[in-house]
Design a protein around this motif. Structure first.
Motif, PDB file in Angstrom:
ATOM      1  N   ASP A   1       0.465  -0.911   0.440  1.00 57.79           N
ATOM      2  CA  ASP A   1       0.245   0.486  -0.177  1.00 57.79           C
ATOM      3  C   ASP A   1       0.802   1.388  -0.312  1.00 57.79           C
ATOM      4  O   ASP A   1       0.349   2.542  -0.533  1.00 57.79           O
ATOM      5  CB  ASP A   1      -0.619   0.211   0.710  1.00 57.79           C
ATOM      6  CG  ASP A   1      -1.947  -0.744   1.181  1.00 57.79           C
ATOM      7  OD1 ASP A   1      -2.169  -1.543  -0.025  1.00 57.79           O
ATOM      8  OD2 ASP A   1      -3.123  -1.211   1.459  1.00 57.79           O
ATOM      9  N   LEU A   2       1.793   1.637   0.582  1.00 59.08           N
ATOM     10  CA  LEU A   2       2.714   2.231   0.486  1.00 59.08           C
ATOM     11  C   LEU A   2       3.038   2.979  -0.695  1.00 59.08           C
ATOM     12  O   LEU A   2       3.279   4.208  -1.162  1.00 59.08           O
ATOM     13  CB  LEU A   2       4.595   2.327   1.262  1.00 59.08           C
ATOM     14  CG  LEU A   2       4.611   1.856   2.960  1.00 59.08           C
ATOM     15  CD1 LEU A   2       5.837   2.152   3.076  1.00 59.08           C
ATOM     16  CD2 LEU A   2       3.568   3.569   2.941  1.00 59.08           C
ATOM     17  N   ARG A   3       2.921   2.520  -1.921  1.00 59.62           N
ATOM     18  CA  ARG A   3       3.796   2.689  -3.230  1.00 59.62           C
ATOM     19  C   ARG A   3       2.271   1.748  -3.516  1.00 59.62           C
ATOM     20  O   ARG A   3       1.674   3.085  -4.605  1.00 59.62           O
ATOM     21  CB  ARG A   3       3.834   0.942  -4.308  1.00 59.62           C
ATOM     22  CG  ARG A   3       4.500   1.167  -5.831  1.00 59.62           C
ATOM     23  CD  ARG A   3       5.339   0.037  -5.891  1.00 59.62           C
ATOM     24  NE  ARG A   3       4.688  -1.079  -6.326  1.00 59.62           N
ATOM     25  CZ  ARG A   3       4.861  -2.298  -5.125  1.00 59.62           C
ATOM     26  NH1 ARG A   3       6.128  -2.173  -4.773  1.00 59.62           N
ATOM     27  NH2 ARG A   3       3.814  -3.794  -5.120  1.00 59.62           N
ATOM     28  N   ASN A   4       1.337   1.177  -3.451  1.00 57.79           N
ATOM     29  CA  ASN A   4       0.022   1.535  -4.230  1.00 57.79           C
ATOM     30  C   ASN A   4      -1.079   3.051  -3.743  1.00 57.79           C
ATOM     31  O   ASN A   4      -1.984   3.390  -4.376  1.00 57.79           O
ATOM     32  CB  ASN A   4      -1.159   0.054  -4.679  1.00 57.79           C
ATOM     33  CG  ASN A   4       0.005  -0.369  -5.215  1.00 57.79           C
ATOM     34  OD1 ASN A   4       0.830  -0.558  -6.356  1.00 57.79           O
ATOM     35  ND2 ASN A   4      -0.096  -2.043  -4.644  1.00 57.79           N
ATOM     36  N   HIS A   5      -1.065   2.889  -2.739  1.00 56.72           N
ATOM     37  CA  HIS A   5      -1.776   3.843  -1.979  1.00 56.72           C
ATOM     38  C   HIS A   5      -1.271   4.762  -0.863  1.00 56.72           C
ATOM     39  O   HIS A   5      -2.470   5.598   0.017  1.00 56.72           O
ATOM     40  CB  HIS A   5      -3.012   3.161  -0.583  1.00 56.72           C
ATOM     41  CG  HIS A   5      -3.406   2.443  -2.252  1.00 56.72           C
ATOM     42  ND1 HIS A   5      -4.910   2.969  -2.644  1.00 56.72           N
ATOM     43  CD2 HIS A   5      -3.534   0.829  -1.910  1.00 56.72           C
ATOM     44  CE1 HIS A   5      -5.141   1.625  -3.469  1.00 56.72           C
ATOM     45  NE2 HIS A   5      -4.898   0.588  -3.421  1.00 56.72           N
ATOM     46  N   TYR A   6      -0.490   5.596  -1.561  1.00 54.17           N
ATOM     47  CA  TYR A   6       0.633   6.429  -0.941  1.00 54.17           C
ATOM     48  C   TYR A   6      -0.272   7.868  -0.680  1.00 54.17           C
ATOM     49  O   TYR A   6      -0.695   8.576   0.521  1.00 54.17           O
ATOM     50  CB  TYR A   6       2.172   6.964  -1.682  1.00 54.17           C
ATOM     51  CG  TYR A   6       2.291   7.405  -0.840  1.00 54.17           C
ATOM     52  CD1 TYR A   6       3.348   7.831   0.712  1.00 54.17           C
ATOM     53  CD2 TYR A   6       2.715   9.367  -0.865  1.00 54.17           C
ATOM     54  CE1 TYR A   6       4.459   8.577   1.108  1.00 54.17           C
ATOM     55  CE2 TYR A   6       2.520  10.439  -0.304  1.00 54.17           C
ATOM     56  CZ  TYR A   6       3.865  10.345   0.966  1.00 54.17           C
ATOM     57  OH  TYR A   6       4.806  10.820   1.448  1.00 54.17           O
ATOM     58  N   ASN A   7      -0.576   8.110  -1.200  1.00 56.42           N
ATOM     59  CA  ASN A   7      -1.688   9.247  -0.794  1.00 56.42           C
ATOM     60  C   ASN A   7      -2.847   9.443  -0.119  1.00 56.42           C
ATOM     61  O   ASN A   7      -2.700  10.435   1.018  1.00 56.42           O
ATOM     62  CB  ASN A   7      -2.370  10.577  -2.287  1.00 56.42           C
ATOM     63  CG  ASN A   7      -0.969  10.682  -3.505  1.00 56.42           C
ATOM     64  OD1 ASN A   7      -0.545  11.220  -2.483  1.00 56.42           O
ATOM     65  ND2 ASN A   7      -1.425  10.453  -4.930  1.00 56.42           N
ATOM     66  N   GLU A   8      -3.476   8.357  -0.095  1.00 56.78           N
ATOM     67  CA  GLU A   8      -4.401   7.916   0.383  1.00 56.78           C
ATOM     68  C   GLU A   8      -3.960   7.543   2.056  1.00 56.78           C
ATOM     69  O   GLU A   8      -4.563   8.139   3.322  1.00 56.78           O
ATOM     70  CB  GLU A   8      -4.871   6.401   0.453  1.00 56.78           C
ATOM     71  CG  GLU A   8      -6.105   6.014   1.450  1.00 56.78           C
ATOM     72  CD  GLU A   8      -6.461   4.507   0.567  1.00 56.78           C
ATOM     73  OE1 GLU A   8      -6.934   4.082   1.529  1.00 56.78           O
ATOM     74  OE2 GLU A   8      -6.902   4.574  -0.505  1.00 56.78           O
ATOM     75  N   ILE A   9      -2.841   6.510   2.187  1.00 56.21           N
ATOM     76  CA  ILE A   9      -2.084   6.915   3.062  1.00 56.21           C
ATOM     77  C   ILE A   9      -1.293   8.033   4.363  1.00 56.21           C
ATOM     78  O   ILE A   9      -1.963   8.457   5.466  1.00 56.21           O
ATOM     79  CB  ILE A   9      -0.880   5.961   3.596  1.00 56.21           C
ATOM     80  CG1 ILE A   9      -1.411   4.778   3.572  1.00 56.21           C
ATOM     81  CG2 ILE A   9       0.179   5.464   4.257  1.00 56.21           C
ATOM     82  CD1 ILE A   9      -0.461   3.203   2.855  1.00 56.21           C
ATOM     83  N   SER A  10      -1.028   9.741   3.007  1.00 54.29           N
ATOM     84  CA  SER A  10      -0.694  10.303   3.951  1.00 54.29           C
ATOM     85  C   SER A  10      -1.691  11.109   4.277  1.00 54.29           C
ATOM     86  O   SER A  10      -1.589  11.345   5.120  1.00 54.29           O
ATOM     87  CB  SER A  10       0.041  10.685   2.767  1.00 54.29           C
ATOM     88  OG  SER A  10       0.612  12.440   2.960  1.00 54.29           O
ATOM     89  N   GLU A  11      -2.550  11.098   3.958  1.00 53.25           N
ATOM     90  CA  GLU A  11      -4.177  11.998   4.144  1.00 53.25           C
ATOM     91  C   GLU A  11      -4.432  11.455   5.556  1.00 53.25           C
ATOM     92  O   GLU A  11      -4.705  12.118   6.140  1.00 53.25           O
ATOM     93  CB  GLU A  11      -4.852  11.273   2.756  1.00 53.25           C
ATOM     94  CG  GLU A  11      -6.128  12.612   3.058  1.00 53.25           C
ATOM     95  CD  GLU A  11      -7.351  12.349   2.026  1.00 53.25           C
ATOM     96  OE1 GLU A  11      -8.300  12.101   2.080  1.00 53.25           O
ATOM     97  OE2 GLU A  11      -6.549  12.999   0.538  1.00 53.25           O
ATOM     98  N   PHE A  12      -4.432   9.707   5.715  1.00 58.54           N
ATOM     99  CA  PHE A  12      -5.464  10.036   7.166  1.00 58.54           C
ATOM    100  C   PHE A  12      -3.744  10.056   7.962  1.00 58.54           C
ATOM    101  O   PHE A  12      -4.580  10.571   9.350  1.00 58.54           O
ATOM    102  CB  PHE A  12      -5.193   8.363   6.535  1.00 58.54           C
ATOM    103  CG  PHE A  12      -4.949   7.117   8.286  1.00 58.54           C
ATOM    104  CD1 PHE A  12      -6.665   7.734   7.967  1.00 58.54           C
ATOM    105  CD2 PHE A  12      -4.377   7.241   8.811  1.00 58.54           C
ATOM    106  CE1 PHE A  12      -6.668   6.357   9.702  1.00 58.54           C
ATOM    107  CE2 PHE A  12      -5.029   6.741  10.469  1.00 58.54           C
ATOM    108  CZ  PHE A  12      -6.174   6.146  10.746  1.00 58.54           C
ATOM    109  N   CYS A  13      -3.034  10.062   7.946  1.00 53.50           N
ATOM    110  CA  CYS A  13      -1.888  10.066   9.037  1.00 53.50           C
ATOM    111  C   CYS A  13      -2.153  11.987   8.978  1.00 53.50           C
ATOM    112  O   CYS A  13      -1.646  12.199  10.293  1.00 53.50           O
ATOM    113  CB  CYS A  13      -0.082  10.527   8.202  1.00 53.50           C
ATOM    114  SG  CYS A  13       0.501   8.215   8.497  1.00 53.50           S
TER     115      CYS A  13
END
Length: 87
Positions: A9-21
């Motif tokens: 998910d770091l590669r495939n959903h980076y923006n989503e993880i960043s937004e959540f954090c």
């Protein structure tokens, strides 16, 4: 309950993880082969955490100095600081 994501998910959903954090000020736990591997958090969250550790360290040093009676009155310390401040 902590948020856990696979390492892909770091590669495939980076923006989503960043937004959540950033939006929730919470870390995201990253797993690799179903085992805990990393924790991702916003820089702001990291700086707060490091700041707390630094504060705890200073408080611990102060408590140790107090126990050893290596302290002096606040007004005396403040006067010394003010002497060093150029006008």
């Amino acid at each position: 309950m902590p948020t856990t994501r696979p390492s892909s998910d770091l590669r495939n959903h980076y923006n989503e993880i960043s937004e959540f954090c950033h939006n929730f000020d919470e870390p995201v736990y990253i797993t690799k082969n179903d085992q805990g591997d990393l924790v991702v958090m916003s820089i702001e969250r990291y700086e707060k955490l490091v700041g707390k550790f630094e504060l705890y360290k200073l408080l611990d040093e102060g408590m140790k100095a107090l126990k050893k009676e290596k302290v002096r009155p606040f007004r005396e310390a403040l006067a010394d600081i003010q002497k060093g401040i150029p006008e």
